[in-house]
Structure formats: structure tokens, C-alpha cells
Design a protein around this motif. Sequence first.
Motif, short mmCIF file in Angstrom:
data_model
loop_
_atom_site.label_atom_id
_atom_site.label_comp_id
_atom_site.label_asym_id
_atom_site.label_seq_id
_atom_site.Cartn_x
_atom_site.Cartn_y
_atom_site.Cartn_z
N MET A 1 0.83 -1.14 0.04
CA MET A 1 0.00 0.01 0.11
C MET A 1 0.89 1.19 0.00
N LYS A 2 0.39 2.42 -0.79
CA LYS A 2 1.16 3.57 -0.95
C LYS A 2 1.33 4.31 0.49
N ALA A 3 1.95 5.03 0.72
CA ALA A 3 2.21 5.79 2.05
C ALA A 3 2.53 7.41 1.78
N TRP A 4 2.33 8.07 2.52
CA TRP A 4 3.03 9.52 2.69
C TRP A 4 3.58 10.03 3.91
N ALA A 5 4.66 10.50 3.91
CA ALA A 5 5.24 11.04 5.00
C ALA A 5 4.89 12.60 5.09
N ASN A 6 4.60 13.13 6.31
CA ASN A 6 4.32 14.55 6.67
C ASN A 6 5.69 14.93 7.26
N ILE A 7 6.51 15.59 6.66
CA ILE A 7 7.91 15.86 7.18
C ILE A 7 7.84 17.46 7.87
N ASP A 8 7.70 17.54 9.14
CA ASP A 8 7.47 18.89 9.65
C ASP A 8 8.75 19.29 10.50
N THR A 9 9.52 20.30 9.93
CA THR A 9 10.84 20.69 10.72
C THR A 9 10.45 21.70 11.78
N SER A 10 9.28 22.31 11.89
CA SER A 10 9.20 23.17 12.98
C SER A 10 8.82 22.43 14.23
N LEU A 11 7.96 21.25 14.11
CA LEU A 11 7.63 20.37 15.30
C LEU A 11 8.61 19.25 15.35
N LYS A 12 9.54 19.04 14.39
CA LYS A 12 10.55 17.88 14.43
C LYS A 12 10.06 16.75 14.34
N THR A 13 8.82 16.50 13.57
CA THR A 13 8.16 15.26 13.35
C THR A 13 8.37 14.62 11.89
N TYR A 14 8.28 13.23 11.86
CA TYR A 14 8.18 12.69 10.43
C TYR A 14 7.13 11.74 10.72
N THR A 15 5.70 11.95 10.27
CA THR A 15 4.64 11.46 10.51
C THR A 15 4.39 10.47 9.27
N VAL A 16 4.13 9.33 9.31
CA VAL A 16 3.63 8.32 8.14
C VAL A 16 2.41 8.19 8.15
N HIS A 17 1.79 8.40 7.11
CA HIS A 17 0.30 7.95 6.68
C HIS A 17 0.05 7.04 5.62
N LEU A 18 -0.93 5.99 5.91
CA LEU A 18 -1.11 5.25 4.66
C LEU A 18 -1.98 5.82 3.75
N ASP A 19 -1.88 5.60 2.20
CA ASP A 19 -2.81 6.06 1.57
C ASP A 19 -3.89 5.51 1.06
N HIS A 20 -4.91 6.03 2.04
CA HIS A 20 -6.52 5.37 1.74
C HIS A 20 -7.20 6.69 2.33
N ASP A 21 -8.60 6.40 1.88
CA ASP A 21 -9.54 7.28 2.35
C ASP A 21 -9.92 7.41 3.98
N VAL A 22 -9.31 6.79 4.67
CA VAL A 22 -9.75 6.65 6.23
C VAL A 22 -9.13 7.71 6.68
N CYS A 23 -7.87 8.06 6.39
CA CYS A 23 -7.22 9.22 7.03
C CYS A 23 -7.49 10.61 6.47
N PRO A 24 -8.01 11.39 7.21
CA PRO A 24 -8.40 12.67 6.99
C PRO A 24 -7.14 13.78 6.32
N HIS A 25 -6.03 13.32 7.08
CA HIS A 25 -4.87 14.09 6.54
C HIS A 25 -4.48 13.88 5.23
N VAL A 26 -4.51 12.67 4.69
CA VAL A 26 -3.98 12.20 3.40
C VAL A 26 -4.85 12.85 2.50
N THR A 27 -6.48 12.54 2.63
CA THR A 27 -7.44 13.12 1.86
C THR A 27 -7.27 14.80 1.56
N GLU A 28 -7.02 15.39 2.60
CA GLU A 28 -6.99 17.01 2.34
C GLU A 28 -5.55 17.24 1.76
N MET A 29 -4.53 16.55 2.12
CA MET A 29 -3.23 16.81 1.35
C MET A 29 -3.56 16.53 -0.16
N LYS A 30 -3.96 15.31 -0.49
CA LYS A 30 -4.33 15.19 -1.92
C LYS A 30 -5.09 16.03 -2.62
#
Length: 76
Positions: free
Chosen positions: A1-30
Motif C-alpha cells: 500500500m502506498k504511503a505518505w510522510a509529513n515531514i514537519d521541521t518546526s515540530l521535528k516530526t516525521y509522520t507516516v500516513h497510509l494512502d487510503h480514504d480513512v485518513c483525513p490528513h491524506v485526503t486533505e493533502m491530496k
Amino acid sequence: MKAWANIDTSLKTYTVHLDHDVCPHVTEMKYGTELGWKKQHGTGSWKPFRSKEEAVDIYDNSYKEKLTLIECNNCK
């Protein structure tokens, strides 16, 4: 399954999201990307990967010392 990473340097986080419709973060980013909102901003970016494993490997090789790895709770 495809994935996305949100790399946030200000928060110092690397958040991995799976590419499917369940995640609102991925839907908004797409949706934003389709409207011309591109990935790189001053405080971070969204990057696509072929799999969750690939996203985590890139984290281990490039970001482990700088950012905290987080797996999205919505994607599990």
C-alpha cells in the motif's frame, strides 16, 4: 500500500500516513495537491512513497537523528 510522510521541521516530526480514504490528513493533502498546492513549504513537506516500509527506511537513513517518527493513529 502506498504511503505518505509529513515531514514537519518546526515540530521535528516525521509522520507516516497510509494512502487510503480513512485518513483525513491524506485526503486533505491530496485535494490540496490537485489544486496546485505543492509539497515543499518553509517548515516541511509531504512526500509520497511506494510503501510504509520505504517511508520508514528513508526516515532511518535520513531523518532519524533530527526528527521523531510518528505513525498516524487514523491509518492503523
